[in-house]
Design a protein around this motif. Structure first.
Motif, PDB file in Angstrom:
ATOM      1  N   ALA A 131       2.685   1.868  -3.187  1.00  0.00           N
ATOM      2  CA  ALA A 131       1.417   2.090  -4.613  1.00  0.00           C
ATOM      3  C   ALA A 131       0.565   3.356  -3.708  1.00  0.00           C
ATOM      4  N   ALA A 132       1.195   3.811  -3.052  1.00  0.00           N
ATOM      5  CA  ALA A 132       0.501   5.420  -2.479  1.00  0.00           C
ATOM      6  C   ALA A 132       1.851   6.571  -2.520  1.00  0.00           C
ATOM      7  N   ALA A 133       2.945   5.749  -3.297  1.00  0.00           N
ATOM      8  CA  ALA A 133       4.096   6.608  -2.880  1.00  0.00           C
ATOM      9  C   ALA A 133       3.959   8.250  -4.073  1.00  0.00           C
ATOM     10  N   PRO A 134       4.695   8.806  -3.844  1.00  0.00           N
ATOM     11  CA  PRO A 134       4.418  10.177  -4.084  1.00  0.00           C
ATOM     12  C   PRO A 134       4.838   9.973  -5.687  1.00  0.00           C
TER      13      PRO A 134
ATOM     14  N   LEU B 208       0.866  -0.863   0.108  1.00  0.00           N
ATOM     15  CA  LEU B 208       0.042  -0.273  -0.279  1.00  0.00           C
ATOM     16  C   LEU B 208       1.003   1.678   0.098  1.00  0.00           C
TER      17      LEU B 208
ATOM     18  N   SER C  66       0.862   7.331   4.545  1.00  0.00           N
ATOM     19  CA  SER C  66      -0.228   6.432   4.799  1.00  0.00           C
ATOM     20  C   SER C  66      -1.147   7.158   5.621  1.00  0.00           C
TER      21      SER C  66
END
Lengths: 437, 445
Positions: free
Chosen positions: B15-18, B12, B28
């Motif tokens: 995937a949420a990395a900038p 997650l 997160s």
């Protein structure tokens, strides 16, 4: 992984972080190793007759995340699992790669002196590729040990030869499950909160009028046939479907059984029987979709598959109890002028729900490809006027002609059946139920 | 479930990395609730996309592309990317450091009704002169792709949608110039309802391979819809205290020694029988920034949160959740040595990485994870969970302005067709920034 999925997941993650620890004694385990089923066409098992002597394949389940032990069952959620099958025929060859769709569950049975048996149930199969069926692999069980101590630890390393129709193979496990220690694995959260109790509606009781209907059901012999071919374009290669042409026939024997339908309605005060039945005829009662009994007891699935330059594959499988007659909606209770009926698939006797009823030892499309997967693979559909529910005798026509496309294969399915329903019992009762507790 | 699944969180967070253009670290907690250090999501819009067609790459080792130096002259094969129906373009507007920004990403849809999502598939033949032949077939789930955002337009490189597999072959970066880019202007992002035809046929050469890249992708943009991640129900008040962290020193490497599975029934399908090699991962996250966050009920005193972060003493830490991560897009190298009938030697850039931080009662723990490290030689796709390396430091050291954590290579791993043992260590020094607190309302947990 998708960003949106990530955000939703992060929300779930945050919820998880601040939730209190579960009260039940479930345990978290950390896996190491893999479970591998490998197989090959075996001349001694008649692979030549089926046409799969050039097939070799493997299903690898590789848990790489926390595994929950719950009620004697290991839940391998999101476990990476890959099916790889290589076909080598004199005139052609190909590789088929597929993924099993369901969450593998390992059922653990404790024995004496710490011995355990671990069974993967019916989810393991060769998928759309050539290989063993779920019914072939369902009886296989790993043997291992459970260490004593405060926290469970399992050593499921073992190897077991198996046979599956025209195939011989080996089930190999290198799986070891140790207690999950967040610190040693770089655990992420050191605190938990019990700050916020879950809210909910206050319990209350409601009055419900209920009509129970029982029918005697007769189904003549019928069949669902599927003609399919490998799709054009490059992506047929993924399932080794390029140039493949085949047919599947699921034959249902003539059979009889009973079917129960329940219809309910919330009421402020009790209704007279006559009025309640009138409300039922008018479609104002909610029908609870019920799975009927296994209707056809002797289903037989046969498949033929041909490929250019390859040996034809031909196989027949018995699927006892794999088809059910459902009355009413499968998932959501409804009211209305018509009652949907469906012939749908169910699990085999060993495996529970989820078995692929189009699986033989040959490659080919799955039941979810051909019949859809929500709310479950439906072979044929039909409906009956709600007002006819109280008729002494009714006939119900089910049909299932439809095309399908992908992955790998496209084709058409067809089939119809005329079912006779004879009403044998009407029961009316009033029940008080508690809600919100 | 009380604990987070490690792989889930790592995935997650990755995937949420900038995106590269994003100036502020998205952790997160920051993504969920905004962050007192200055990040706040303003609006998230989902633009559903139906994708048909796919990408086909035929390739072979090429002397002109330098195959001899890498030892990949004997490999040739096919790579397919199947979008499996489509996905979504997510458009996120946010404020960071007082300025408005926008991030756009193309994401594949989750598993469809038939149990498939976007994937990359390869089938590669090994035909080395004087050696035996073999064939590798593998498939990997494909992820999403972040857009570059020059002058308000979103540019998505289709190569980012491809995933390396266990078979030999070109890396997605080798194919980037031969694949079209998806370019969407501000109006298209706002209104959708447009069809984008990305048909193309181009040659590529690089990384030891040459071949043809064919795209038949067609994207049909539908109508955008605003996403609402609000959870219905009461919304209690919470206190969030975050502390910025920055990696100011990094050294060391982790080596994964692998060998082909001894199970002939498995290794033959991946052409890994008799194979052996090493993957040396040398991450370089120097300068990467992130956050450590403490979150709990707003009624709890600030001292509890600061104690949980190691910035004060005497507070009560029970009931305060602490997490942290530092994410970087790419940095460092992966070097591979592979031997079978011949030998292959290659190196590539180590992809997106993350350092996940957590606090137990007595220690600060850290896990270093990265996108599966792959080079052009055949080899394992190391599992993500557990990370590349992990380590801890005593919680008492949290009071220091700089924390150095040594992360050791993880345990032995099973990969399809390979077994892996890891060794080596990575040392990272984190400099801690100021702590900032904020009260916010959120869903009841």
């Amino acid at each position: 992984m998708a960003r949106k999925t990530a955000r939703v997941g992060l929300l779930i993650a945050a919820l998880a972080v601040l939730s209190p620890a579960p009260a039940v004694a479930d345990e978290a385990l950390w896996p190491q190793g893999a479970i591998t089923y490998s197989w090959h066409g075996d001349p001694a098992r008649g692979c030549a007759q089926v046409g799969v002597c050039g097939v070799q394949g493997a299903l690898v389940l590789r848990p790489d995340d926390e595994v929950d032990l719950s009620g004697g069952t290991l839940e391998l959620i999101d476990t990476p699992a890959t099916i790889r099958v290589r076909r080598t025929d004199p005139g052609s060859s190909g590789d088929c790669i597929d993924s099993p769709g369901d969450v593998p569950l390992i059922a653990l049975t404790a024995g004496r002196h710490g011995a355990v048996r671990a069974s993967l149930g019916g989810v393991a199969s060769s998928g759309r590729c050539a290989g063993p069926t779920a019914a072939d692999l369902a009886p296989l069980a790993l043997t291992g040990t459970r260490t004593r101590g405060r926290h469970a630890s399992f050593d499921l390393r073992s190897s077991l030869p198996f046979t599956a129709g025209p195939y011989s193979g080996t089930l190999t496990s290198t799986l070891v499950l140790k207690p999950y220690h967040p610190q040693s694995l770089g655990g992420f959260f050191g605190g938990s909160s019990t700050c916020c109790s879950a809210g909910g509606p206050r319990p209350h009781s409601v009055l419900v009028e209920q009509v129970d209907l029982r029918y005697r059901v007769a189904l003549p012999a019928s069949a669902v046939t599927v003609s399919f071919a490998g799709q054009s374009g490059p992506f047929c290669a993924v399932l080794d479907a390029c140039g493949a042409v085949g047919t599947l026939r699921l034959g249902l024997s003539a059979t009889r059984g009973t079917l129960d339908i329940m219809a309910t309605r919330r009421v402020a005060s009790r209704l007279p029987r006559r009025r309640l039945l009138a409300e039922l005829r008018a479609g104002r009662l909610v029908l609870e979709g019920g799975l009927g009994p296994s209707l056809a007891q002797n289903e037989v699935l046969s498949e033929t598959l041909t490929r250019p330059g390859a040996q034809d594959c031909s196989d027949t499988q018995a699927l006892p109890g794999a088809v059910l007659l459902n009355a009413g909606p499968l998932l959501v209770p409804i009211a209305g002028p018509r009652v949907p009926f469906a012939l749908s698939t169910a699990g085999g006797p060993e495996s529970g729900a989820g078995i692929d009823v189009l699986r033989t030892h040959c490659a080919g499309p799955s039941a979810s490809d051909v019949f859809g997967s929500l709310p479950g693979p439906v072979l044929m559909r039909g409906s009956l006027a709600t007002a006819r529910l109280l008729a002494a005798h009714s006939t119900l026509t089910l049909s299932g002609a439809r095309t399908f496309a992908g992955p790998g294969y496209s084709g058409r399915r067809s089939g119809s059946a005329v079912i006779s329903l004879s009403l044998v019992h009407i029961g009316v009762r009033t029940v008080r139920i508690r809600e919100g507790s | 479930m009380r604990k987070l699944l490690p792989a889930t969180l790592i995935a997650l967070a990755l995937a949420a990395a900038p995106a590269a253009a994003q100036p502020f670290p998205l952790t997160s907690i920051a993504l969920l609730f905004g962050d007192p250090q200055g990040f706040q999501t303003l609006r998230t819009t989902d633009l559903p996309v139906r994708v048909t067609g796919g990408i086909t790459v035929t390739f072979a080792g090429s002397a002109a592309a330098g195959c001899a130096a890498r030892g990949v002259c004997g490999y040739h094969g096919t790579l397919l990317y199947d979008p499996a129906g489509g996905g979504d373009i997510t458009i996120q507007s946010y404020v960071s450091a007082g300025r408005r920004h926008r991030a756009v990403a193309l994401e594949p849809a989750p598993l469809d009704a038939r149990g498939r999502s976007a994937y990359t598939w390869t089938e590669v033949q090994r035909d080395i002169a004087g050696g035996s032949a073999g064939e590798c077939a593998d498939e990997q789930a494909s992820g999403g792709a972040e857009a570059r955002m020059p002058h308000g337009a979103a540019i998505i490189a289709l190569a980012d949608l491809l995933s390396p597999t266990r078979c030999a072959g070109p890396l997605p970066s080798d194919l980037a110039d031969a694949l079209p880019e998806l370019v969407l202007n501000a109006s298209e992002l706002a209104h959708g309802r447009r069809t984008v035809d990305l048909h193309s046929v181009r040659r590529f050469a690089g990384g030891g391979f040459a071949g043809t890249v064919t795209s038949t992708l067609v994207l049909a943009l539908r109508t955008p819809r605003k996403l609402d991640f609000q959870v219905p129900g009461p919304r209690p008040r919470y206190r969030l205290v975050t502390e910025a962290v920055k990696i100011i020193a990094a050294s060391g490497a982790v080596t994964e020694r692998f060998q082909g599975s001894s199970d002939q029934g498995v290794c033959v399908l991946l052409d890994s029988c008799g194979a052996a090699g090493t993957l040396t991962l040398a991450p370089s996250p120097l300068g990467a920034t992130g956050l450590i966050s403490a979150i709990g009920p707003a009624r709890r005193p600030l001292r509890d949160f600061l104690t949980a972060l190691g910035l004060a003493r005497g507070g009560r830490v029970r009931g305060i959740a602490v997490s942290g991560d530092v994410v970087w897009n790419a940095g460092g190298t992966v070097s591979e040595r592979f031997s079978q009938t011949g030998s292959c030697l290659d190196h590539a850039t180590l992809g997106q990485g993350i350092l996940v931080l957590g606090l137990t009662r007595t220690r600060l723990s850290a896990v270093l994870a990265a996108a599966p490290p792959r080079a052009r030689c055949p080899g394992p796709v190391a599992p993500l969970a557990g990370g590349i390396a992990a380590g801890t430091v005593p919680r008492a050291e949290l009071g220091a302005a700089r924390i150095t954590v040594t992360l050791n290579g993880g345990p032995s791993l099973d990969d399809d067709g390979y077994t892996i043992s890891t060794s080596g260590r990575v040392s990272l020094t984190l400099r801690r920034g100021r702590a900032v607190a904020r009260i916010f309302t959120g869903p009841r947990f």
